[in-house]
Design an enzyme around this catalytic site. Sequence first.
Site, PDB file in Angstrom:
ATOM      1  N   SER A 128       0.529  -1.470  -0.126  1.00  0.00           N
ATOM      2  CA  SER A 128       0.208  -0.167   0.088  1.00  0.00           C
ATOM      3  C   SER A 128       0.858   1.341   0.091  1.00  0.00           C
ATOM      4  O   SER A 128       1.719   1.092   0.783  1.00  0.00           O
ATOM      5  CB  SER A 128      -1.047   0.246   1.304  1.00  0.00           C
ATOM      6  N   GLN A 150       0.224  -0.304  -4.178  1.00  0.00           N
ATOM      7  CA  GLN A 150      -1.453   0.149  -4.920  1.00  0.00           C
ATOM      8  C   GLN A 150      -0.571   1.900  -4.185  1.00  0.00           C
ATOM      9  O   GLN A 150      -0.438   2.004  -4.044  1.00  0.00           O
ATOM     10  CB  GLN A 150      -1.637  -0.141  -4.305  1.00  0.00           C
ATOM     11  N   TYR A 152      -1.735   5.313  -4.407  1.00  0.00           N
ATOM     12  CA  TYR A 152      -3.284   6.514  -3.180  1.00  0.00           C
ATOM     13  C   TYR A 152      -2.176   7.801  -4.626  1.00  0.00           C
ATOM     14  O   TYR A 152      -1.525   7.784  -4.091  1.00  0.00           O
ATOM     15  CB  TYR A 152      -2.892   6.859  -2.128  1.00  0.00           C
ATOM     16  N   THR A 178      -6.067   2.487  -7.051  1.00  0.00           N
ATOM     17  CA  THR A 178      -7.761   3.055  -5.817  1.00  0.00           C
ATOM     18  C   THR A 178      -8.142   3.732  -5.688  1.00  0.00           C
ATOM     19  O   THR A 178      -7.507   5.245  -5.583  1.00  0.00           O
ATOM     20  CB  THR A 178      -6.765   2.256  -4.364  1.00  0.00           C
ATOM     21  N   LYS A 260      -8.361  -0.426  -8.926  1.00  0.00           N
ATOM     22  CA  LYS A 260      -9.356  -0.853  -8.119  1.00  0.00           C
ATOM     23  C   LYS A 260     -10.565   0.021  -7.941  1.00  0.00           C
ATOM     24  O   LYS A 260     -10.198   0.879  -7.135  1.00  0.00           O
ATOM     25  CB  LYS A 260      -7.863  -0.942  -6.519  1.00  0.00           C
ATOM     26  N   SER A 282     -14.357  -3.886  -6.323  1.00  0.00           N
ATOM     27  CA  SER A 282     -14.127  -4.203  -4.984  1.00  0.00           C
ATOM     28  C   SER A 282     -15.104  -2.912  -4.146  1.00  0.00           C
ATOM     29  O   SER A 282     -15.038  -1.583  -4.823  1.00  0.00           O
ATOM     30  CB  SER A 282     -12.634  -3.367  -4.521  1.00  0.00           C
ATOM     31  N   HIS A 284     -13.274  -1.742  -1.157  1.00  0.00           N
ATOM     32  CA  HIS A 284     -12.801  -1.295  -0.223  1.00  0.00           C
ATOM     33  C   HIS A 284     -13.004  -2.293   1.120  1.00  0.00           C
ATOM     34  O   HIS A 284     -12.526  -1.730   2.060  1.00  0.00           O
ATOM     35  CB  HIS A 284     -12.745  -0.513   0.343  1.00  0.00           C
ATOM     36  N   SER A 316     -13.268  -8.164  -1.060  1.00  0.00           N
ATOM     37  CA  SER A 316     -14.233  -7.511  -0.633  1.00  0.00           C
ATOM     38  C   SER A 316     -14.926  -8.797   0.188  1.00  0.00           C
ATOM     39  O   SER A 316     -16.126  -9.453  -0.566  1.00  0.00           O
ATOM     40  CB  SER A 316     -15.105  -7.214  -0.916  1.00  0.00           C
ATOM     41  N   GLY A 317     -14.532  -9.804   1.119  1.00  0.00           N
ATOM     42  CA  GLY A 317     -15.463 -10.676   2.272  1.00  0.00           C
ATOM     43  C   GLY A 317     -15.339 -11.690   1.878  1.00  0.00           C
ATOM     44  O   GLY A 317     -15.991 -12.815   1.993  1.00  0.00           O
ATOM     45  N   ARG A 339      -9.117  -8.723   5.278  1.00  0.00           N
ATOM     46  CA  ARG A 339      -9.307  -8.686   6.879  1.00  0.00           C
ATOM     47  C   ARG A 339      -8.813  -9.507   7.170  1.00  0.00           C
ATOM     48  O   ARG A 339      -8.162  -9.831   8.713  1.00  0.00           O
ATOM     49  CB  ARG A 339     -10.234  -8.071   7.172  1.00  0.00           C
TER      50      ARG A 339
HETATM   51  C1  FNR Z   1      -7.820  -1.610   3.713  1.00  0.00           C
HETATM   52  N1  FNR Z   1      -8.061  -1.101   2.577  1.00  0.00           N
HETATM   53  C2  FNR Z   1      -7.032  -0.537   1.612  1.00  0.00           C
HETATM   54  N2  FNR Z   1      -7.143  -0.763   0.065  1.00  0.00           N
HETATM   55  C3  FNR Z   1      -6.108   0.101  -0.242  1.00  0.00           C
HETATM   56  O1  FNR Z   1      -6.379  -0.062  -2.077  1.00  0.00           O
HETATM   57  N3  FNR Z   1      -4.989   0.759   0.136  1.00  0.00           N
HETATM   58  C4  FNR Z   1      -5.145   0.990   1.228  1.00  0.00           C
HETATM   59  O2  FNR Z   1      -3.927   1.171   1.805  1.00  0.00           O
HETATM   60  C5  FNR Z   1      -6.060   0.206   2.241  1.00  0.00           C
HETATM   61  N4  FNR Z   1      -5.699   0.231   3.857  1.00  0.00           N
HETATM   62  C6  FNR Z   1      -6.611  -0.831   4.290  1.00  0.00           C
HETATM   63  C7  FNR Z   1      -6.645  -0.885   5.359  1.00  0.00           C
HETATM   64  C8  FNR Z   1      -7.421  -2.173   6.102  1.00  0.00           C
HETATM   65  C9  FNR Z   1      -7.174  -1.554   7.713  1.00  0.00           C
HETATM   66  C10 FNR Z   1      -8.195  -2.693   5.204  1.00  0.00           C
HETATM   67  C11 FNR Z   1      -8.905  -3.542   6.331  1.00  0.00           C
HETATM   68  C12 FNR Z   1      -8.448  -2.427   4.274  1.00  0.00           C
HETATM   69  C13 FNR Z   1      -9.164  -2.265   1.486  1.00  0.00           C
HETATM   70  C14 FNR Z   1      -8.258  -3.598   1.186  1.00  0.00           C
HETATM   71  O3  FNR Z   1      -7.827  -3.722  -0.111  1.00  0.00           O
HETATM   72  C15 FNR Z   1      -9.692  -4.650   0.565  1.00  0.00           C
HETATM   73  O4  FNR Z   1      -9.412  -3.685  -0.345  1.00  0.00           O
HETATM   74  C16 FNR Z   1     -10.124  -5.239   1.518  1.00  0.00           C
HETATM   75  O5  FNR Z   1      -9.775  -5.157   2.814  1.00  0.00           O
HETATM   76  C17 FNR Z   1     -11.334  -6.558   0.692  1.00  0.00           C
HETATM   77  O6  FNR Z   1     -11.753  -6.595   1.962  1.00  0.00           O
HETATM   78  P1  FNR Z   1     -12.085  -8.146   3.068  1.00  0.00           P
HETATM   79  O7  FNR Z   1     -11.400  -9.025   2.326  1.00  0.00           O
HETATM   80  O8  FNR Z   1     -11.182  -6.431   4.581  1.00  0.00           O
HETATM   81  O9  FNR Z   1     -13.426  -8.349   3.775  1.00  0.00           O
END
Ligand code: FNR
Length: 395
Positions: A128, A150, A152, A178, A260, A282, A284, A316-317, A339
């Site tokens: 990230s 990734q 930002y 993203t 994304k 996604s 997120h 996601s999920g 997660r």
């Molecule tokens: C994220 N996610 C995320 N996405 C991204 O593009 N850059 C980032 O820095 C972050 N940071 C981030 C921190 C935390 C604590 C979480 C839980 C999530 C989103 C991540 O890439 C992803 O899209 C989701 O976590 C997918 O969903 P599940 O698997 O957590 O349900």
Amino acid sequence: MKNIGNIVQFQIYSTMGNPDPERLPVVYEEWESRAREILEDGPYYYVAGGAGGEKTMKANLEAFHRWKIIPRMFRNVENRDLSVEILGHTFPFPILHAPIGVQSIIHPDGEIASAKASASLGIPYIASSASTVPMEKIAEAMGDAARWFQLYWSKNPDITASFVKRAEQSGYSAIVVTLDTPMMAWREYDLKNVYLPFLAGEGVGNYFTDPAFVAKLEKSPQEDPMSAIMYWTRIFGNPALTWDDIAFLRKQTNLPILLKGILHPNDAKLALQYGVDGIIVSNHGGRQVDGAISTLDALPKICEVIDQKIPVFMDSGIRRGSDIIKAIALGAKAVFVGRPCMYGLAVNGERGVKEVLQNLIADLDITLGLTGLTSVEEINSSILIKNESFLPFKG
Ligand code: FNR
């Protein structure tokens, strides 16, 4: 690795007479509850929470229940192969480690632990922009293992360009942009806990080491961290971006560019029109737009539009092997896992992340075989039924 499910399963059962006192969880919900015990409210809810009333976060999970697998029998599933080809490279499993920032709030080894765990399994790690550890250090810990970066997209174009160059130079092989986070969502638990880790200097490792970022400061981030953090709050996201800005990114790099956060079929059309190399369906993890469509619900229409012209990923999920099978059956090339890896990290650092991913792979392998399939390539929608409304009688 062939038939990894049987291997992992056997390793576990073989300790029956001699139980491991350091045993880690297997059940996903136990990883989460163990993480809850370990983490303070701020970090725990930062990870586990979602936007608003967390409707989308829940919808992501519920969407999987609406699809059922119909297993087939007598199909010789003795030898199975989970490998998948992505952007010209073969990977052992259809799984990538989702980009996750600020992992230092979860475990002191943070991103390095997650990156090493992913590397040890051949799972691409997506670093990230908001990592606490700079991308070069993550790359160093990963050796030759596959990694993507990734992005930002910062309000300051020099920082955006510099991040992309640094990623190229440190061996990242794709840029994942993203789109769904030009600003932080309304996250009730983080607001209740008054917790935003960036303000405590977590998750800013790439920025504080970036020449374009540092050039804008009067004093270095080491000398005056608070001013550096305040500058970060001003340039982190860029809500003014539009599709035409992709041209800027194309000028910076020859790496594949993936988007994304796509949820609408018309945005999938635009992604094709603007010539990107892949998309990730996604929301997120339900952390941005509460009430947004679940990703499994969004996936089929998007795949129809994309028509296999570029790879479609989904996140996601994803919690269990059957979720991965369903996502691939509905058109995903591979999935990102978020997660679950972070709960593994909280519970046991690198070993925890590895165990979570390895169990997920083992579950996927066994469920694939029990469904009557021997490879990821064979998964398609004929193995699924939605709400038991029809029975597929196809070949
Ligand atoms: C994220 N996610 C995320 N996405 C991204 O593009 N850059 C980032 O820095 C972050 N940071 C981030 C921190 C935390 C604590 C979480 C839980 C999530 C989103 C991540 O890439 C992803 O899209 C989701 O976590 C997918 O969903 P599940 O698997 O957590 O349900």
